[in-house]
Write a protein that holds these residues in place. Structure first.
Motif, short mmCIF file in Angstrom:
data_model
loop_
_atom_site.label_atom_id
_atom_site.label_comp_id
_atom_site.label_asym_id
_atom_site.label_seq_id
_atom_site.Cartn_x
_atom_site.Cartn_y
_atom_site.Cartn_z
N ASP A 136 0.83 -1.21 0.00
CA ASP A 136 0.00 0.00 0.00
C ASP A 136 0.86 1.25 0.00
N MET A 137 0.29 2.34 -0.51
CA MET A 137 0.93 3.65 -0.41
C MET A 137 0.56 4.24 0.93
N PHE A 157 -4.12 3.04 -5.70
CA PHE A 157 -2.77 2.82 -6.23
C PHE A 157 -2.00 1.86 -5.33
N LYS A 158 -1.10 1.11 -5.92
CA LYS A 158 -0.23 0.19 -5.17
C LYS A 158 1.21 0.42 -5.61
N ILE A 159 2.15 0.14 -4.70
CA ILE A 159 3.57 0.19 -5.03
C ILE A 159 4.00 -1.22 -5.44
N ILE A 160 4.62 -1.32 -6.60
CA ILE A 160 4.99 -2.62 -7.17
C ILE A 160 6.38 -3.04 -6.69
N GLN A 161 6.50 -4.31 -6.34
CA GLN A 161 7.79 -4.87 -5.96
C GLN A 161 8.17 -6.01 -6.92
N THR A 162 9.28 -6.64 -6.65
CA THR A 162 9.63 -7.88 -7.34
C THR A 162 9.90 -8.91 -6.25
N PRO A 163 9.88 -10.21 -6.54
CA PRO A 163 9.95 -10.84 -7.85
C PRO A 163 8.59 -10.88 -8.56
N GLN A 164 8.57 -10.38 -9.79
CA GLN A 164 7.39 -10.57 -10.62
C GLN A 164 7.52 -11.99 -11.16
N THR A 165 6.51 -12.80 -10.89
CA THR A 165 6.62 -14.24 -11.06
C THR A 165 5.55 -14.76 -12.02
N ARG A 195 -3.26 -10.74 -21.12
CA ARG A 195 -3.44 -11.49 -19.87
C ARG A 195 -3.60 -10.51 -18.69
N ARG A 196 -4.35 -10.94 -17.69
CA ARG A 196 -4.49 -10.12 -16.48
C ARG A 196 -3.52 -10.63 -15.43
N VAL A 197 -2.78 -9.71 -14.82
CA VAL A 197 -1.82 -10.16 -13.81
C VAL A 197 -2.47 -10.17 -12.43
N HIS A 198 -1.93 -11.03 -11.59
CA HIS A 198 -2.49 -11.29 -10.26
C HIS A 198 -1.59 -10.64 -9.20
N LEU A 199 -2.19 -9.75 -8.38
CA LEU A 199 -1.40 -9.06 -7.34
C LEU A 199 -1.46 -9.85 -6.03
N ILE A 200 -0.33 -9.91 -5.34
CA ILE A 200 -0.31 -10.54 -4.01
C ILE A 200 0.38 -9.57 -3.03
N PRO A 201 0.13 -9.72 -1.72
CA PRO A 201 0.75 -8.80 -0.77
C PRO A 201 2.27 -8.94 -0.76
N GLY A 202 2.96 -7.81 -0.91
CA GLY A 202 4.42 -7.79 -0.83
C GLY A 202 4.86 -7.59 0.61
N GLU A 203 6.07 -7.07 0.79
CA GLU A 203 6.62 -6.89 2.14
C GLU A 203 7.26 -5.51 2.27
N GLU A 204 6.98 -4.86 3.39
CA GLU A 204 7.59 -3.55 3.65
C GLU A 204 9.12 -3.62 3.62
N ASN A 206 11.01 -5.47 1.84
CA ASN A 206 11.56 -5.84 0.53
C ASN A 206 11.94 -4.57 -0.24
N ILE A 207 12.84 -3.78 0.35
CA ILE A 207 13.15 -2.47 -0.21
C ILE A 207 14.17 -2.57 -1.34
N LYS A 208 14.15 -1.54 -2.18
CA LYS A 208 15.08 -1.47 -3.31
C LYS A 208 16.19 -0.49 -2.92
N ILE A 209 17.42 -0.94 -3.02
CA ILE A 209 18.54 -0.09 -2.59
C ILE A 209 19.01 0.78 -3.76
N THR A 210 18.67 2.06 -3.66
CA THR A 210 19.08 2.99 -4.73
C THR A 210 19.83 4.21 -4.19
N ARG A 211 19.68 4.49 -2.88
CA ARG A 211 20.35 5.67 -2.29
C ARG A 211 21.11 5.24 -1.03
N PRO A 212 22.08 6.05 -0.59
CA PRO A 212 22.83 5.69 0.62
C PRO A 212 21.93 5.38 1.82
#
Length: 226
Positions: A136-137, A157-165, A195-204, A206-212
């Motif tokens: 969630d946002m 709106f939702k924030i997308i994570q990976t792994p997209q499976t 095709r329609r993609v299926h959303l599942i709950p991600g994890e807080e 599971n962050i993406k490291i892009t800044r210090p």
């Protein structure tokens, strides 16, 4: 439940410019190991028959060679040369999918993915064809159009994570499409096939490291995990 071959395509093409570092962000140290080591380790821990396809710019191969042997048991790790965009990098990785499989496409700079989420993605993809983790946002958001702006409902709106499976029979035909700059992730490519993609709950976590700052947060989260 049927069992399928499991292949994780881990894409690590970043140069680390936002980090202000000469070393690409996926190779920066996190709790004594490179960020990418933690990412590979997470998938190896989730399933011992997980095959890993590591997609990197060729100039970065030397960064991973010192520790790849640690993961040589089971299905092992394969190095594949990246392409000019994420789409092309994933496509290169998909050349290694030779039989029906569940394919995880994951950002190399998301090292804190849990076994629980990897397994949830696998099971959801087996039953629905795809699994896209989302969270969630929490912030208020506004839509900006030129000089004007308006508040929008963040619940929509939702924030997308990976792994997209995905099942390989969804993903392989999608990536035979010609490249389109509107392909921002794997879900957008698969959707182009109707095709329609299926959303599942991600994890807080599971962050993406892009800044210090992200490295500091990841380090604290890893300490908690241990």
């Amino acid at each position: 439940m049927e069992q399928r071959k499991k292949i994780a395509i881990i894409v690590a093409g970043g140069s680390g410019t936002r980090m202000g570092s000469a070393v690409p962000k996926q190779f920066l140290e996190l709790s004594g190991k490179p960020v990418l080591w933690h990412t590979v380790n997470a998938f190896k821990q989730a399933y011992n028959d997980m095959q890993i396809v590591l997609v990197l710019p060729e100039v970065h191969f030397d960064y991973v060679k010192p520790w790849l042997h640690e993961f040589s048991t089971g299905a092992g790790v394969m190095l594949v040369k990246g392409g000019e965009t994420r789409f092309h990098s994933v496509k290169n990785g998909l050349h290694e999918v030779k039989e029906p499989a569940v394919v995880f496409v994951h950002d190399g700079v998301r090292p804190l993915i849990s076994t629980t989420l990897i397994r949830a993605c696998y099971e959801a993809a087996l039953s629905t064809g795809s699994a896209i983790p989302v969270i969630d946002m929490k912030d208020s958001i506004r839509q900006v159009e030129g000089e004007a702006n308006k508040a929008v409902d963040r619940e929509q709106f939702k924030i997308i994570q990976t792994p997209q499976t995905f099942l390989s029979e969804w993903l392989l035909p999608a990536f035979s499409l010609p490249y389109d700059p509107l392909f921002t992730d794997e879900a957008t490519v698969v959707e182009r096939q109707g095709r329609r993609v299926h959303l599942i709950p991600g994890e807080e976590a599971n962050i993406k490291i892009t800044r210090p700052l992200d490295l500091t947060i990841a380090s604290a989260l890893l300490k908690e995990k241990k």
